[in-house]
Enzyme design. Structure first.
Site, PDB file in Angstrom:
ATOM      1  N   TRP A 226     -12.197  92.396  41.314  1.00  0.00           N
ATOM      2  CA  TRP A 226     -11.856  92.173  42.123  1.00  0.00           C
ATOM      3  C   TRP A 226     -10.616  93.454  42.372  1.00  0.00           C
ATOM      4  O   TRP A 226     -10.248  94.454  41.592  1.00  0.00           O
ATOM      5  CB  TRP A 226     -10.848  90.944  42.146  1.00  0.00           C
ATOM      6  CG  TRP A 226      -9.824  90.940  42.876  1.00  0.00           C
ATOM      7  CD1 TRP A 226      -9.930  90.255  43.690  1.00  0.00           C
ATOM      8  CD2 TRP A 226      -8.118  91.671  43.327  1.00  0.00           C
ATOM      9  NE1 TRP A 226      -9.133  89.963  44.699  1.00  0.00           N
ATOM     10  CE2 TRP A 226      -8.027  90.631  44.156  1.00  0.00           C
ATOM     11  CE3 TRP A 226      -7.943  92.584  42.434  1.00  0.00           C
ATOM     12  CZ2 TRP A 226      -6.584  91.887  44.827  1.00  0.00           C
ATOM     13  CZ3 TRP A 226      -6.062  92.942  43.261  1.00  0.00           C
ATOM     14  CH2 TRP A 226      -5.949  92.508  44.533  1.00  0.00           C
TER      15      TRP A 226
ATOM     16  N   GLU B 244     -15.263  88.983  42.861  1.00  0.00           N
ATOM     17  CA  GLU B 244     -14.299  87.650  42.961  1.00  0.00           C
ATOM     18  C   GLU B 244     -13.424  87.820  44.522  1.00  0.00           C
ATOM     19  O   GLU B 244     -13.537  89.089  44.640  1.00  0.00           O
ATOM     20  CB  GLU B 244     -12.842  87.816  41.833  1.00  0.00           C
ATOM     21  CG  GLU B 244     -11.548  86.898  43.152  1.00  0.00           C
ATOM     22  CD  GLU B 244     -10.562  87.078  41.440  1.00  0.00           C
ATOM     23  OE1 GLU B 244      -9.540  87.011  41.393  1.00  0.00           O
ATOM     24  OE2 GLU B 244     -10.545  87.798  40.346  1.00  0.00           O
TER      25      GLU B 244
ATOM     26  N   LYS C  88     -11.194  87.079  47.942  1.00  0.00           N
ATOM     27  CA  LYS C  88      -9.499  86.735  48.396  1.00  0.00           C
ATOM     28  C   LYS C  88     -10.034  86.366  49.707  1.00  0.00           C
ATOM     29  O   LYS C  88     -10.697  87.833  50.747  1.00  0.00           O
ATOM     30  CB  LYS C  88      -8.755  87.749  48.150  1.00  0.00           C
ATOM     31  CG  LYS C  88      -7.145  87.413  48.057  1.00  0.00           C
ATOM     32  CD  LYS C  88      -6.266  88.681  46.940  1.00  0.00           C
ATOM     33  CE  LYS C  88      -5.062  87.989  47.288  1.00  0.00           C
ATOM     34  NZ  LYS C  88      -4.266  88.795  46.770  1.00  0.00           N
TER      35      LYS C  88
ATOM     36  N   ASP D 266     -11.140  82.301  42.602  1.00  0.00           N
ATOM     37  CA  ASP D 266      -9.336  81.470  42.228  1.00  0.00           C
ATOM     38  C   ASP D 266      -9.195  80.744  43.715  1.00  0.00           C
ATOM     39  O   ASP D 266      -9.418  80.763  44.752  1.00  0.00           O
ATOM     40  CB  ASP D 266      -9.055  83.208  42.692  1.00  0.00           C
ATOM     41  CG  ASP D 266      -7.647  83.347  42.530  1.00  0.00           C
ATOM     42  OD1 ASP D 266      -6.951  82.552  42.555  1.00  0.00           O
ATOM     43  OD2 ASP D 266      -7.281  84.360  41.190  1.00  0.00           O
TER      44      ASP D 266
ATOM     45  N   HIS E 237      -7.066  81.983  46.346  1.00  0.00           N
ATOM     46  CA  HIS E 237      -7.672  83.193  47.451  1.00  0.00           C
ATOM     47  C   HIS E 237      -8.721  82.452  49.027  1.00  0.00           C
ATOM     48  O   HIS E 237      -9.031  83.071  48.678  1.00  0.00           O
ATOM     49  CB  HIS E 237      -8.478  84.441  46.506  1.00  0.00           C
ATOM     50  CG  HIS E 237      -7.825  84.471  45.732  1.00  0.00           C
ATOM     51  ND1 HIS E 237      -8.430  86.177  45.149  1.00  0.00           N
ATOM     52  CD2 HIS E 237      -6.723  85.083  44.811  1.00  0.00           C
ATOM     53  CE1 HIS E 237      -7.487  86.678  43.668  1.00  0.00           C
ATOM     54  NE2 HIS E 237      -6.807  86.261  44.285  1.00  0.00           N
TER      55      HIS E 237
ATOM     56  N   HIS F  57     -10.200  80.795  38.407  1.00  0.00           N
ATOM     57  CA  HIS F  57      -9.315  81.224  37.570  1.00  0.00           C
ATOM     58  C   HIS F  57      -8.580  80.375  38.738  1.00  0.00           C
ATOM     59  O   HIS F  57      -7.862  79.635  39.819  1.00  0.00           O
ATOM     60  CB  HIS F  57      -8.797  83.072  39.231  1.00  0.00           C
ATOM     61  CG  HIS F  57      -9.252  83.585  38.271  1.00  0.00           C
ATOM     62  ND1 HIS F  57      -9.248  85.325  38.315  1.00  0.00           N
ATOM     63  CD2 HIS F  57      -9.827  84.234  37.538  1.00  0.00           C
ATOM     64  CE1 HIS F  57      -9.871  86.157  37.492  1.00  0.00           C
ATOM     65  NE2 HIS F  57      -9.833  85.569  36.833  1.00  0.00           N
TER      66      HIS F  57
ATOM     67  N   ASP G 110      -1.094  82.896  48.177  1.00  0.00           N
ATOM     68  CA  ASP G 110      -1.473  83.836  46.945  1.00  0.00           C
ATOM     69  C   ASP G 110      -0.222  84.414  46.513  1.00  0.00           C
ATOM     70  O   ASP G 110      -0.352  85.200  45.671  1.00  0.00           O
ATOM     71  CB  ASP G 110      -2.912  84.723  46.944  1.00  0.00           C
ATOM     72  CG  ASP G 110      -3.390  84.673  45.925  1.00  0.00           C
ATOM     73  OD1 ASP G 110      -2.650  83.299  44.707  1.00  0.00           O
ATOM     74  OD2 ASP G 110      -4.010  86.233  45.812  1.00  0.00           O
TER      75      ASP G 110
ATOM     76  N   ASP H  26       0.355  82.136  43.217  1.00  0.00           N
ATOM     77  CA  ASP H  26      -0.128  82.235  41.988  1.00  0.00           C
ATOM     78  C   ASP H  26       1.035  81.805  40.948  1.00  0.00           C
ATOM     79  O   ASP H  26       1.551  82.656  39.600  1.00  0.00           O
ATOM     80  CB  ASP H  26      -0.232  83.453  41.163  1.00  0.00           C
ATOM     81  CG  ASP H  26      -1.320  84.332  41.966  1.00  0.00           C
ATOM     82  OD1 ASP H  26      -2.284  84.142  41.968  1.00  0.00           O
ATOM     83  OD2 ASP H  26      -1.214  85.496  42.569  1.00  0.00           O
TER      84      ASP H  26
ATOM     85  N   ASP I 130      -5.070  82.370  36.387  1.00  0.00           N
ATOM     86  CA  ASP I 130      -4.192  83.314  37.057  1.00  0.00           C
ATOM     87  C   ASP I 130      -2.964  83.102  37.927  1.00  0.00           C
ATOM     88  O   ASP I 130      -2.589  82.528  38.707  1.00  0.00           O
ATOM     89  CB  ASP I 130      -5.272  83.437  38.182  1.00  0.00           C
ATOM     90  CG  ASP I 130      -4.378  85.340  38.702  1.00  0.00           C
ATOM     91  OD1 ASP I 130      -3.788  85.583  38.072  1.00  0.00           O
ATOM     92  OD2 ASP I 130      -5.464  85.844  39.572  1.00  0.00           O
TER      93      ASP I 130
END
Length: 411
Positions: free
Chosen positions: A179, A220, A222, A253, A256, A280, A288, A290, A320
């Protein structure tokens, strides 16, 4: 209600709880090391974070050394039923040396491998393309400066070698996930040039052959990050195409994508064109951010899709998130267990009955079955799973989490 009563209730629906428990025991979750120290790492480095990486909060107890991080991880794993993995970033090297990112070697991570072997864990790995002076432009592999690109290409090559060494030593395939934070804060004129540079850089980075049984490349995407709001070079479309063209693992993810996108819906579609998927699992809140994952609809849908589409053996499940406003070890434990609970609920679905209704266009029946299922005693089956794995649940779990947090708060 006892487990035997719950087992009988599920049996009325044609569901074998013992089979679900046994299947859950075989599903590893790759827990991310960076929750334990707020994505700081153990390098001597300078440079901004890059790409929207931002841990918020200052809860006491952050791990400051590899030894403290491993102690926290051992405690967390002791409260998570099953056999799992650790996802390690390249910035978490454990050495007295001070190599730059393009100089790292397997020896700088050997203590992690020895520890993982002792703990019975698999390892996954990630090159770290942020928090470095050569990433301060928010451009790395797509940077116009060939020298900067070469630096990051070499970093990526070395992480692949390290990941292959980890996989060989542990006898378990190590996923090396790529990433990069590359992008532009304002609207660029030439997106294509940046994407051509990114493609060429990754091509060079993954060109040296590695044994696929030891290491697998993943890419990955985003949507955006802080400082790269207008354009992310490594978009979903870019990496979807790259994975298909180059036979890499595709990483999805959950943080993302646009908040209205359903990542679970992407799994079956992507599975038709790529062999393996890396997940993820995260919880975005407006961006994002998380957050620690909950037993929320989106996580339950992810698990249901993995089971219903028979993708468990083709999907690497990783987490993640990084929340520094609460106990970091509690975040690991609750987040990982929530992923397991979602998988258990999916494994306890009468899929044949639901599929039959759907295939017969009996959408009313499908709707009623799915809603009535929610009243079944999933919690009793989870408690039985924890009992079989010698792991605490309920108030006992809470007590252990609180005791550990009290012990590390003085750091």
């Amino acid at each position: 209600m006892s487990y035997d009563s719950a087992k009988a209730q599920f049996a009325d629906w044609g569901i074998d709880t013992e089979a679900a428990i046994e299947r859950l025991k075989t599903i590893p979750i790759s827990m991310h090391c960076w929750q334990g120290d707020d994505v700081v790492g153990f390098e001597q480095k300078t440079g901004s974070s890059g790409g929207g990486i931002q841990a918020t909060g200052n809860h006491p107890g952050r791990a400051r050394t590899p030894e403290e991080l491993r102690a926290d991880l051992e405690f967390a794993y002791s409260l998570i039923p099953g056999s799992h993995r650790l996802n390690l970033h390249a910035m978490y090297l454990d050495t007295d040396e001070t190599p730059d990112r393009d100089e790292i070697e397997y020896k700088h991570f050997a203590p992690w491998v020895d520890w993982a072997k002792d703990q019975g864990l698999g390892l996954d790995f990630n090159p770290t393309f942020f928090a470095h002076t050569k990433a301060d432009d928010n451009l790395t592999l797509s940077h116009p400066d060939q020298g900067i690109r070469d630096f990051w290409i070499e970093h990526g090559r070395r992480t692949r070698e390290i990941a292959a060494g980890m996989g060989a030593e542990l006898g378990s395939t190590c996923v090396n996930n790529i990433w990069v934070p590359d992008g532009y804060k304002d609207t660029p004129i030439d997106r294509l040039a940046a994407r051509r540079r990114l493609e060429a850089s990754i091509d060079q980075m993954i060109a040296p052959p590695q044994d696929r049984a030891q290491m697998r490349d993943a890419v990955e995407s985003k949507l955006f990050g802080i400082g790269v709001e207008a354009c992310t070079v490594g978009s979903h479309e870019f990496y979807m195409g790259y994975a298909m063209k180059n036979d890499t693992v595709l990483c999805l993810d959950m943080g993302h994508f646009h908040p209205t996108e359903n990542v679970a819906d992407k799994l079956s579609a992507a599975s038709l064109f790529v062999d393996e998927i890396l997940l993820h699992v995260s919880r975005p809140m407006r961006w994002d951010s998380d957050h620690v994952i909950l037993q929320s609809d989106d996580v339950l849908q992810i698990a249901q899709e993995l089971v219903a589409s028979d993708l468990l053996d083709r999907t690497y499940i990783g987490l993640d998130f990084f929340d520094a406003t609460i106990s970091r070890t509690a975040a690991w434990v609750i987040g990982t267990r929530n992923m397991q609970k979602a998988l258990l609920r999916a494994l306890l679905m009468p899929l044949d009955r639901l599929r039959s209704a759907e295939d017969a266009l009996d959408f009313t029946g499908r709707f009623v079955f799915a809603e009535e299922l929610k009243d079944l005693p999933f919690g009793r089956v989870w408690d039985e799973f924890c009992t079989q794995m010698n792991c605490p649940s309920g108030l006992h779990l809470i007590d252990q989490l609180e005791r550990y947090q009290s012990a590390v708060s003085g750091r």
